[in-house]
Design a protein around this motif. Sequence first.
Motif, short mmCIF file in Angstrom:
data_model
loop_
_atom_site.label_atom_id
_atom_site.label_comp_id
_atom_site.label_asym_id
_atom_site.label_seq_id
_atom_site.Cartn_x
_atom_site.Cartn_y
_atom_site.Cartn_z
N PRO A 178 7.89 -8.79 -6.12
CA PRO A 178 8.37 -7.46 -5.71
C PRO A 178 7.86 -6.37 -6.63
N MET A 179 7.39 -5.33 -6.05
CA MET A 179 6.91 -4.15 -6.77
C MET A 179 5.73 -4.45 -7.68
N GLY A 180 5.12 -5.62 -7.53
CA GLY A 180 4.02 -6.01 -8.41
C GLY A 180 2.92 -4.97 -8.44
N VAL A 181 2.43 -4.62 -7.24
CA VAL A 181 1.31 -3.68 -7.16
C VAL A 181 1.72 -2.29 -7.64
N SER A 182 2.94 -1.88 -7.27
CA SER A 182 3.39 -0.54 -7.68
C SER A 182 3.39 -0.41 -9.20
N ARG A 183 3.82 -1.50 -9.87
CA ARG A 183 3.86 -1.46 -11.34
C ARG A 183 2.46 -1.26 -11.91
N LEU A 184 1.51 -1.93 -11.29
CA LEU A 184 0.14 -1.81 -11.79
C LEU A 184 -0.40 -0.42 -11.51
N MET A 185 0.05 0.16 -10.38
CA MET A 185 -0.40 1.51 -10.07
C MET A 185 0.13 2.52 -11.08
N ASP A 186 1.30 2.21 -11.65
CA ASP A 186 1.87 3.12 -12.65
C ASP A 186 0.95 3.28 -13.86
N LYS A 227 -4.51 -1.98 0.73
CA LYS A 227 -3.66 -1.06 1.48
C LYS A 227 -2.44 -0.62 0.66
N ILE A 228 -1.85 -1.56 -0.06
CA ILE A 228 -0.68 -1.18 -0.86
C ILE A 228 -1.10 -0.18 -1.95
N VAL A 229 -2.24 -0.46 -2.58
CA VAL A 229 -2.71 0.45 -3.63
C VAL A 229 -2.95 1.84 -3.04
N ALA A 230 -3.53 1.88 -1.86
CA ALA A 230 -3.75 3.17 -1.21
C ALA A 230 -2.42 3.84 -0.90
N PHE A 231 -1.47 3.04 -0.42
CA PHE A 231 -0.14 3.56 -0.11
C PHE A 231 0.51 4.18 -1.34
N GLU A 232 0.22 3.59 -2.49
CA GLU A 232 0.80 4.10 -3.74
C GLU A 232 0.01 5.29 -4.27
N ASN A 233 -0.54 6.05 -3.40
CA ASN A 233 -1.23 7.30 -3.73
C ASN A 233 -2.47 7.13 -4.60
N ALA A 234 -3.14 6.00 -4.45
CA ALA A 234 -4.31 5.75 -5.27
C ALA A 234 -5.39 6.81 -5.05
N PHE A 235 -5.62 7.18 -3.77
CA PHE A 235 -6.68 8.15 -3.48
C PHE A 235 -6.44 9.45 -4.23
N GLU A 236 -5.21 9.92 -4.10
CA GLU A 236 -4.84 11.17 -4.75
C GLU A 236 -5.11 11.09 -6.26
N ARG A 237 -4.59 10.03 -6.87
CA ARG A 237 -4.71 9.91 -8.33
C ARG A 237 -6.15 9.76 -8.77
N ARG A 247 6.58 -10.59 5.06
CA ARG A 247 7.71 -9.84 4.54
C ARG A 247 7.47 -9.37 3.10
N SER A 248 6.91 -10.28 2.28
CA SER A 248 6.72 -9.92 0.88
C SER A 248 5.72 -8.78 0.73
N ILE A 249 4.71 -8.75 1.62
CA ILE A 249 3.73 -7.67 1.55
C ILE A 249 4.37 -6.35 1.98
N THR A 250 5.12 -6.42 3.10
CA THR A 250 5.68 -5.17 3.63
C THR A 250 6.72 -4.59 2.68
N ARG A 251 7.36 -5.46 1.88
CA ARG A 251 8.36 -4.95 0.93
C ARG A 251 7.75 -3.93 -0.03
N SER A 252 6.47 -4.07 -0.30
CA SER A 252 5.82 -3.16 -1.25
C SER A 252 5.83 -1.72 -0.76
N TYR A 253 6.07 -1.53 0.54
CA TYR A 253 5.97 -0.19 1.11
C TYR A 253 7.30 0.56 1.11
#
Lengths: 964, 212
Positions: free
Chosen positions: A182-190, A219-229, B69-75
């Motif tokens: 959970p939140m793995g990618v978001s943490r790395l984006m931070d 896609k997740i990285v992009a979702f986390e505003n990667a383009f903007e940053r 599910r685990s992927i979509t949770r990231s959003y």
Amino acid sequence: MNFFRGVIGGQQAGAQPSGVETIQKLCDRVASSTLLEDRRDAVRALKSLSKKYRMEVGTQAMDHLIRILQTDSSDSEILGYALDTLYNIICSDEEEEQDESEDAAPVKSKNVAAPEDTQRRQEDDIGAQFSERFIQEPENVTLLLTMLEEFDFHVRWPGVKLLTALLKCQCAQVQGIILVSPMGVSRLMDLLADSREVIRNDGLLLLQQLTKGNAAIQKIVAFENAFERLLDIITEEGTSDGGIVVEDCLLLLLNLLKNNSSNQNFFKEGSYIQRMKPWFEVGDDNSGWSAQKVTNLHLMLQLVRVMVSPVNSPGATASCQKAMFQCGLLQQLCTILMATGVPADILTETINTVSEVIRGSQVNQDYFASVNAPSNPPRPAIVVLLMSMVNERQPFVLRCAVLYCFQCFLYKNQKGQGEIVATLLPSTIDANSISAGQLLCGGLFSADSLSNWCAAVALGHALQDNLTQKEQLLRVQLATSLGKPPVSLLQQCTNILSQGDKISRRGSKVQTRVGLLMLLCTWMSNCPIAVTHFLHNQDNVPFLTAQISENLGEDERLVQGLCALLLGICIYYNDNSLENYTKEKLKQLIEKRIGKENFVEKLGFITKHELYSRAAQKPQPAFSAPEHMLFDHEFTKLVKELEGVITKAVHKSSEEEKKEEEVKKTLEQHDSIVTQYKELIREQDAQINELKEQMCTLTSQKDQMQNTITQQLSQIQQHKDQYNVLKLKLGKDSGQSDSGQVNGLQLEELTLLREELEELRKQHALLNTQLAERDTLIANLKAEGVQSPDGLTAAPENTELLKELESLRGQVQTQAAEISQLQRERQEVQTRTEALAAVSGEAADLTKVTELENRLSAQTAETNRLQEEVRSLTESRAAMEKERAAATSTATILQTEKSKLQQEVAESKKEQDDLLMLLADQDQKILSLKQRLKDLGETIEDEDDLDARDQFDDDDDEEEEDDE
Amino acid sequence: MAYAYLFKYIIIGDTGVGKSCLLLQFTDKRFQPVHDLTIGVEFGARMITIDGKQIKLQIWDTAGQESFRSITRSYYRGAAGALLVYDITRRDTFNHLTTWLEDARQHSNSNMVIMLIGNKSDLESRREVKKEEGEAFAREHGLIFMETSAKTASNVEEAFINTAKEIYEKIQEGVFDINNEANGIKIGPQHAATNSTLTGGQGGQQAGGGCC
């Protein structure tokens, strides 16, 4: 473990034997020491040994180090040492250095000496083994991710580096673990938001590894505003003038966008294309481009190309192309194209980029056609570029890029194709300036095979799917040498083909011939006029058959194949307008001179060529070496299309052909039949329409009819209802007689009876009054009849007559009285005369007599008159009497009427009496029934009694009336 | 292209309830009758107007399958709004709402606006979940509710726009921290230009880029 030891043995034989022991001791300390300081020192010591004794530390200390990460998470110092140590054993410094050099100069790394290579591979193996061991427990990676949340530099930085190293070694597995945590990618984006540049920059490297080949993470990285940053960082760092950080950002952006349509869409929708435009605002003083700047710009151009790549979905590419034109990005790129001092590498890539930005987009293609080079006089950019294409001194890749650009400009651009061909036509040729057509012709017939090939392919693209231009180009005539008649362009091409050996050329002869044959094939396919034009020259077909049938070497196989294709086109697109070269004759020729099987085999040489499939992959002409430049992408499509049909056409025997002809004939017959039927259908259609109209009117009529019917029906219904009501009434009437049978009906019947009674009473009253009238009338009549037979009262005129009669009667009486008076007077006079006569003389007598006689005569006249009067009176009296008779007759009639009426009254009275009797009976019955009900214990008194009382009252009234 | 605000949405719910169809109807105004399983997430965007202001909606349509599910949770964390969709003709999709809601509440920021959507309202004859039940669930959990049909486009616009209105109101009330992009809200280039004049030349340069 044995494997590891084996590797050490081979590599570090004789190295301090104490190392292993020391590491063992340190590991023991890490594991057993209760004091944090002790453990910390031990880990620090391990760290210092980890580079030199990578294998030993890795094998012995890894588990202990992981335990430190789990247990000592409160002490950032020890965590830092542990992470550093782990990093050192998973990724050696040397390797990192090599990696960097590889990134910067990919070409050089290929030339690394062989022994070094093997050593590296071994070290890579070690790193992979250790990282595999580390990630065997996915919790370790999760643990590492939580470490990254720690803000402390000593933890975060080595943590980032360690994770990057793990990703490098075991990319897919680590990606998988991070994806599900959970939140793995978001943490790395931070990490990108970290104010410490080192961490941010290493974060970039981490994300580069993380996003490699994993669309979900991208896609997740992009979702986390990667383009903007990333775009912000690029701007902050000075775009193309920025350092390696910009390069890293661009590499990450490329990772996110390449082959990821969802992210491309997001990038476009986020208006990030517009933010790329300033990247290409490079000043005109382009002296001194740093290597970094070249790299950065190169990546930026690649990023643009990713968005408009021909492999993307056409819709997505089109919308990006539109955006690039609208925000001025294309214009900016064209400025670079025409600028001076731009390194060839960048220029080439810019040309490629412009190519893909304009490919298939009419607006962008039109803009590109309008771009002028800042030369004097200004020349169209297309012309300037073509000049480079046919210039031997230009780099090969640049010439390929120009060809690609030209192809993209003409791709699905009929207008552009027309403009290019027009520059060759005699009517529009402009001798003063260099035109695209001139350059292409020059290239076609130059002594450089590469120019030949490029020009041929370029010209072919001007004809692609465009019949008009194929026919137009046939008009082009060339003046070869003085004193000779002009030769058509088509013929000149075949001439060069057949006489190729006579001219000495630079480059490969095959290349020139392949280029020309491809041009001819493109030109003549789907264009019977061009085929006829080609066949018109008696030398051409023998040349082709000779080429195909000859047993030539490997090099010439492709040329043979292309010749076969060209001959095939001559058959397939032949309109049989030349007697010597009809389809049938050409086929016979193949059968005699070459043999069908041989022909088909030669034709197959094209697709079997090793370079064919490579060219079929993508539109861009990219060749590793000039001699590999043989196939054009669009041409491979044409071959695919024609190979089958030509094979079929050649294999068909003349009988089959005949059959086909027959089929065609029958088809034509069918056609005529079909037309007949069509006419029939048309007639029938008209009929149908007429009938439809008729039907319409009929239906409207029918509707009207139905309306009237419904109206009538409703009327009938009404009548029926009325009838039913009457029937019901009747039923009730008849029911009255046996009323009392049903208790429920009694009340109703009673009211009905009462109503009827009322009616009867009214009738009765009416009759009574009528009767009274009649009575008076009769009385009058009687009175008159008695008083005077003359007097009649029946009619109004009677009264008048009566009055007159009265007055007449009065006159008659007075006249009678006069008459009697006169008679008395006469008697008197007679007596007097008698006395006189007796007493006096005759004289006296005479006078008296005359006097008397006079009187008498007067009186007789009067009497006569009176008698007249009487007569008239009697007459009138007779008339009166007649009248009276009539009156009396009417009176008698009236009297009979009266008697009738009296009879009626009597009858009605009788009816009433009957009814009364009935009522009495019913009452009796009701009373008895009531009695019975009472006996049965029912209490229904009130109403019934009341009703009964009313009933009696009514009866009383009636009786009273009767009395009256 | 210029917008006052940018909101990020996610669409969640069981597989086959019509999430992708809702997005397609909203962004492209068309209906795709063939069920094409979404892999991971797909992106879509559209501009709307609220209160006279242009608002850009960026929507991530997630896969409903359990395996994703685990992927979509990231959003969840980065979204300002979520459309939680069930299928009115499939009772089980309604029964799973609690799980989805728990998941969303756990991983999202607390201010995320959730719109409950009962989709496929055109299939009245096959209805298994009453409208009242959806309303009751929404009331109980503090969600906005709406029944939609991605096929007939009934209420689809409204669903997306009403969610945006709710977010917009929350911004006006100051509930959202609009400067933290992690909340799924971004101020548009126009606004940013006026807001960031103090931050210096860099902001200006950015605004210049945005204008083109």
